[in-house]
Design a protein around this motif. Structure first.
Motif, PDB file in Angstrom:
ATOM      1  N   TYR A 171      20.218   7.385  12.380  1.00 56.33           N
ATOM      2  CA  TYR A 171      19.600   6.174  12.910  1.00 56.33           C
ATOM      3  C   TYR A 171      18.092   6.162  12.637  1.00 56.33           C
ATOM      4  CZ  TYR A 171      24.069   5.992  15.323  1.00 56.33           C
ATOM      5  OH  TYR A 171      25.417   5.973  15.598  1.00 56.33           O
ATOM      6  N   LEU A 172      17.462   7.321  12.771  1.00 51.13           N
ATOM      7  CA  LEU A 172      16.032   7.420  12.483  1.00 51.13           C
ATOM      8  C   LEU A 172      15.777   7.219  10.990  1.00 51.13           C
ATOM      9  CD1 LEU A 172      13.181   7.939  13.476  1.00 51.13           C
ATOM     10  CD2 LEU A 172      13.592  10.379  13.215  1.00 51.13           C
ATOM     11  N   SER A 173      16.652   7.759  10.155  1.00 56.25           N
ATOM     12  CA  SER A 173      16.509   7.576   8.712  1.00 56.25           C
ATOM     13  C   SER A 173      16.595   6.099   8.342  1.00 56.25           C
ATOM     14  CB  SER A 173      17.594   8.357   7.967  1.00 56.25           C
ATOM     15  OG  SER A 173      17.503   9.739   8.232  1.00 56.25           O
ATOM     16  N   ILE A 174      17.525   5.392   8.983  1.00 58.38           N
ATOM     17  CA  ILE A 174      17.672   3.958   8.713  1.00 58.38           C
ATOM     18  C   ILE A 174      16.425   3.199   9.157  1.00 58.38           C
ATOM     19  CG2 ILE A 174      18.958   1.883   9.357  1.00 58.38           C
ATOM     20  CD1 ILE A 174      21.466   3.644   9.500  1.00 58.38           C
ATOM     21  N   LEU A 175      15.856   3.590  10.288  1.00 59.43           N
ATOM     22  CA  LEU A 175      14.649   2.926  10.770  1.00 59.43           C
ATOM     23  C   LEU A 175      13.478   3.138   9.810  1.00 59.43           C
ATOM     24  CD1 LEU A 175      14.595   3.511  14.645  1.00 59.43           C
ATOM     25  CD2 LEU A 175      14.885   1.357  13.415  1.00 59.43           C
ATOM     26  N   THR A 176      13.306   4.362   9.326  1.00 59.69           N
ATOM     27  CA  THR A 176      12.212   4.618   8.391  1.00 59.69           C
ATOM     28  C   THR A 176      12.422   3.849   7.090  1.00 59.69           C
ATOM     29  OG1 THR A 176      13.336   6.622   7.583  1.00 59.69           O
ATOM     30  CG2 THR A 176      11.717   6.896   9.344  1.00 59.69           C
ATOM     31  N   GLN A 177      13.670   3.744   6.665  1.00 64.71           N
ATOM     32  CA  GLN A 177      13.955   2.981   5.450  1.00 64.71           C
ATOM     33  C   GLN A 177      13.699   1.493   5.672  1.00 64.71           C
ATOM     34  OE1 GLN A 177      18.069   2.947   3.952  1.00 64.71           O
ATOM     35  NE2 GLN A 177      17.257   3.496   1.945  1.00 64.71           N
ATOM     36  N   ALA A 178      14.043   1.010   6.851  1.00 61.20           N
ATOM     37  CA  ALA A 178      13.795  -0.397   7.170  1.00 61.20           C
ATOM     38  C   ALA A 178      12.298  -0.693   7.203  1.00 61.20           C
ATOM     39  CB  ALA A 178      14.428  -0.749   8.513  1.00 61.20           C
ATOM     40  N   MET A 179      11.515   0.248   7.734  1.00 62.98           N
ATOM     41  CA  MET A 179      10.059   0.081   7.745  1.00 62.98           C
ATOM     42  C   MET A 179       9.520  -0.038   6.323  1.00 62.98           C
ATOM     43  SD  MET A 179       7.143   2.861   8.829  1.00 62.98           S
ATOM     44  CE  MET A 179       7.601   3.859   7.396  1.00 62.98           C
ATOM     45  N   THR A 180      10.003   0.820   5.438  1.00 60.08           N
ATOM     46  CA  THR A 180       9.560   0.792   4.045  1.00 60.08           C
ATOM     47  C   THR A 180       9.974  -0.495   3.356  1.00 60.08           C
ATOM     48  OG1 THR A 180       9.822   3.193   3.996  1.00 60.08           O
ATOM     49  CG2 THR A 180       9.585   2.081   1.890  1.00 60.08           C
ATOM     50  N   LEU A 181      11.204  -0.924   3.597  1.00 60.68           N
ATOM     51  CA  LEU A 181      11.696  -2.157   2.978  1.00 60.68           C
ATOM     52  C   LEU A 181      10.893  -3.355   3.463  1.00 60.68           C
ATOM     53  CD1 LEU A 181      13.745  -3.624   1.219  1.00 60.68           C
ATOM     54  CD2 LEU A 181      15.281  -3.725   3.204  1.00 60.68           C
ATOM     55  N   ALA A 182      10.597  -3.404   4.761  1.00 61.80           N
ATOM     56  CA  ALA A 182       9.816  -4.515   5.301  1.00 61.80           C
ATOM     57  C   ALA A 182       8.420  -4.559   4.682  1.00 61.80           C
ATOM     58  CB  ALA A 182       9.722  -4.390   6.819  1.00 61.80           C
ATOM     59  N   LEU A 183       7.800  -3.400   4.555  1.00 61.24           N
ATOM     60  CA  LEU A 183       6.465  -3.342   3.961  1.00 61.24           C
ATOM     61  C   LEU A 183       6.508  -3.759   2.494  1.00 61.24           C
ATOM     62  CD1 LEU A 183       3.483  -2.571   4.151  1.00 61.24           C
ATOM     63  CD2 LEU A 183       4.118  -0.220   3.597  1.00 61.24           C
ATOM     64  N   SER A 184       7.511  -3.289   1.766  1.00 61.75           N
ATOM     65  CA  SER A 184       7.636  -3.627   0.355  1.00 61.75           C
ATOM     66  C   SER A 184       7.856  -5.127   0.166  1.00 61.75           C
ATOM     67  CB  SER A 184       8.787  -2.838  -0.271  1.00 61.75           C
ATOM     68  OG  SER A 184       8.978  -3.185  -1.622  1.00 61.75           O
ATOM     69  N   LEU A 185       8.741  -5.711   0.956  1.00 58.07           N
ATOM     70  CA  LEU A 185       9.004  -7.147   0.846  1.00 58.07           C
ATOM     71  C   LEU A 185       7.766  -7.966   1.211  1.00 58.07           C
ATOM     72  CD1 LEU A 185      12.608  -7.363   2.355  1.00 58.07           C
ATOM     73  CD2 LEU A 185      11.939  -7.479  -0.049  1.00 58.07           C
ATOM     74  N   TYR A 186       7.011  -7.497   2.194  1.00 57.41           N
ATOM     75  CA  TYR A 186       5.792  -8.212   2.564  1.00 57.41           C
ATOM     76  C   TYR A 186       4.771  -8.177   1.429  1.00 57.41           C
ATOM     77  CZ  TYR A 186       1.304  -9.160   4.761  1.00 57.41           C
ATOM     78  OH  TYR A 186       0.052  -9.666   5.040  1.00 57.41           O
ATOM     79  N   LEU A 187       4.629  -7.026   0.794  1.00 53.66           N
ATOM     80  CA  LEU A 187       3.646  -6.895  -0.280  1.00 53.66           C
ATOM     81  C   LEU A 187       4.039  -7.691  -1.514  1.00 53.66           C
ATOM     82  CD1 LEU A 187       2.781  -3.081  -0.048  1.00 53.66           C
ATOM     83  CD2 LEU A 187       1.424  -5.027   0.737  1.00 53.66           C
ATOM     84  N   PHE A 188       5.316  -7.996  -1.675  1.00 51.15           N
ATOM     85  CA  PHE A 188       5.749  -8.814  -2.805  1.00 51.15           C
ATOM     86  C   PHE A 188       5.273 -10.257  -2.684  1.00 51.15           C
ATOM     87  CE2 PHE A 188       9.009  -5.663  -4.173  1.00 51.15           C
ATOM     88  CZ  PHE A 188       8.755  -5.715  -5.535  1.00 51.15           C
ATOM     89  N   GLN A 189       4.916 -10.692  -1.477  1.00 50.24           N
ATOM     90  CA  GLN A 189       4.463 -12.068  -1.269  1.00 50.24           C
ATOM     91  C   GLN A 189       3.037 -12.237  -1.802  1.00 50.24           C
ATOM     92  OE1 GLN A 189       5.053 -13.399   2.791  1.00 50.24           O
ATOM     93  NE2 GLN A 189       6.789 -12.012   3.062  1.00 50.24           N
ATOM     94  N   ASN A 190       2.771 -13.367  -2.433  1.00 51.76           N
ATOM     95  CA  ASN A 190       1.440 -13.614  -2.983  1.00 51.76           C
ATOM     96  C   ASN A 190       0.365 -13.736  -1.916  1.00 51.76           C
ATOM     97  OD1 ASN A 190       2.327 -13.566  -5.625  1.00 51.76           O
ATOM     98  ND2 ASN A 190       2.648 -15.780  -5.745  1.00 51.76           N
ATOM     99  N   ASP A 191       0.759 -14.158  -0.717  1.00 53.12           N
ATOM    100  CA  ASP A 191      -0.233 -14.311   0.348  1.00 53.12           C
ATOM    101  C   ASP A 191      -0.395 -13.051   1.193  1.00 53.12           C
ATOM    102  OD1 ASP A 191       2.201 -14.335   1.586  1.00 53.12           O
ATOM    103  OD2 ASP A 191       1.888 -16.196   2.718  1.00 53.12           O
ATOM    104  N   SER A 192       0.097 -11.917   0.686  1.00 54.05           N
ATOM    105  CA  SER A 192      -0.069 -10.657   1.423  1.00 54.05           C
ATOM    106  C   SER A 192      -1.500 -10.150   1.361  1.00 54.05           C
ATOM    107  CB  SER A 192       0.872  -9.587   0.848  1.00 54.05           C
ATOM    108  OG  SER A 192       0.519  -9.274  -0.493  1.00 54.05           O
ATOM    109  N   GLY A 193      -2.276 -10.666   0.415  1.00 51.78           N
ATOM    110  CA  GLY A 193      -3.662 -10.221   0.256  1.00 51.78           C
ATOM    111  C   GLY A 193      -3.813  -9.095  -0.748  1.00 51.78           C
ATOM    112  N   LEU A 194      -2.703  -8.684  -1.374  1.00 57.53           N
ATOM    113  CA  LEU A 194      -2.751  -7.583  -2.337  1.00 57.53           C
ATOM    114  C   LEU A 194      -2.127  -7.989  -3.670  1.00 57.53           C
ATOM    115  CD1 LEU A 194      -1.935  -4.652   0.107  1.00 57.53           C
ATOM    116  CD2 LEU A 194      -4.119  -5.094  -1.021  1.00 57.53           C
TER     117      LEU A 194
END
Length: 387
Positions: A171-194
């Motif tokens: 369950y902890l492994s899934i949570l850490t993976q979800a955190m990474t996926l959320a961050l990656s998807l956010y950074l893919f957006q043009n308005d992420s600032g990066l």
């Protein structure tokens, strides 16, 4: 005290000696400082490999010693890269824009200069203003602080929420993976600032060293990576030895019993999780100027899975095992996917290693799990005992 530490951990001295010898050999054979037998591109590959070794030993501490299978540590690695990359891109663009506007009759105001830099950086995503997260991009000390601060705070908050809720195991492994996926998807957006999918590029161009050959710059980063790996190895060897190391390993083996004995398990896990995240950020800050570019794909969940594979192949619970696994896999990957391995013509089908490398890596992971569960590090242990 120092003698006692090294006496109890002779592998640390052996590792530092091997790393020092390796660094000297590369220096003597590199284009910038030696005979030129090693190309600049390969020096960069070796420097990046040392950075990956640093995050691998951090992963080994959090997983192999403490029993936390984190599938999100590459996110901290990427954050460190983005933090230093923001300054590199800002400072380099500032030089270009300043030179282009120098011929104007009326010198540009600071605001006009800032707007021109922002347009140059963010024009690719249709923006012309600096996002709030770029507030300190002009300051190298502040961005270096962010390399440590942002991964540390993210790990501290995430770890505190997860560990206080006593989330463990898969369950902890899934949570850490979800955190990474959320961050990656956010950074893919043009308005992420990066800059979204474009990421930050041109990071190999170090401001103030434009006239310095890349061969010299690559050697400087190679030395810095070697020093960081040496310091990181000593740090984690210290953390995993003595009483703290015993408690950490006990948490891995039987967390309930350790809690019953009166230890505050959550504090130990939070310390290890946060410290390894900070070191991962530092490794990323050294890696991406050598890679030259960083984008959200670099911190996708698959990257953290690869990291776990490196540690597993090298042998969990052995710092040098994590290094061996990382060196073996990354250099083999460069050889198989870089055209070094010849294709195999079977008549009806031709095996092209650029397509089959991941299959080979997966089979290697399965083979190590079945036939050598202690990994490459276990083979080193057997050889040492026989000697």
């Amino acid at each position: 005290m120092t003698r006692s530490f090294f006496a109890k951990n002779p592998s640390v001295l052996w590792f530092l000696a091997c790393l020092g010898l390796f660094t000297c050999v590369v220096t003597l054979m590199a284009e910038a400082t030696g005979t030129g037998l090693i190309s600049t591109s390969f020096v960069k590959t070796l420097g990046k490999t040392l950075c990956l070794c640093l995050i691998a030993i951090a992963m080994d501490v959090v997983w192999g010693y403490c029993g936390i299978l984190s599938l999100g540590h590459f996110a901290f690695f990427g954050i460190g890269g983005y933090a230093v990359g923001m300054w590199l891109m800002y400072a380099r663009t500032e030089v270009i824009v300043t030179e282009s506007m120098a011929a104007q009759v009326v010198p540009p105001s600071p605001q006009e200069l800032s707007d021109a830099i922002a347009t140059q950086i963010f024009g690719v995503v249709g923006a012309s203003e600096f996002p709030p997260i770029w507030a300190f991009a002009h300051s190298l000390p502040m961005q270096l602080l962010m390399v440590v601060l942002v991964p540390g705070l993210l790990a501290l908050v995430f770890g505190w929420l997860a560990f206080r809720s006593r989330v463990t195991g898969v369950y902890l492994s899934i949570l850490t993976q979800a955190m990474t996926l959320a961050l990656s998807l956010y950074l893919f957006q043009n308005d992420s600032g990066l800059r979204g999918n474009n990421g930050l590029s041109g990071l190999q161009n170090i401001p103030g060293f434009e006239s310095t050959p890349q061969s010299v710059v690559s050697m400087a980063f190679f030395w810095a990576s070697a020093v960081a790996l040496a310091l990181g190895y000593v740090l984690f060897a210290f953390v995993t030895s003595g009483k703290m190391g015993s408690v950490i390993r006990a948490i891995r083996d039987d967390e309930t019993r350790v809690r019953f004995l009166g230890y505050h398990v959550e504090s130990y896990k939070l310390f290890v999780f946060t410290l390894t995240a900070v070191v991962a950020g530092i490794a990323g800050a050294l890696y991406y100027p050598q890679a030259g570019i960083i984008n959200p794909a670099e911190i996708a969940p698959i990257a953290s899975i690869y990291l776990a594979v490196w540690v597993a192949i090298g042998g969990r619970g052995r710092l040098y095992g994590a290094v061996l696994g990382t060196v073996f896999v990354t250099l083999a990957s460069s050889w198989f996917t870089g055209g070094g391995a010849p294709d195999i013509d079977l008549g009806v089908y031709t095996i092209q290693w650029t397509d089959w490398w991941l299959v080979l890596l997966g089979l290697s992971f399965v083979a190590v799990t079945l036939f050598a569960p202690q990994g490459l590090g276990g083979l080193v242990d057997k050889f040492a005992r026989k000697s």
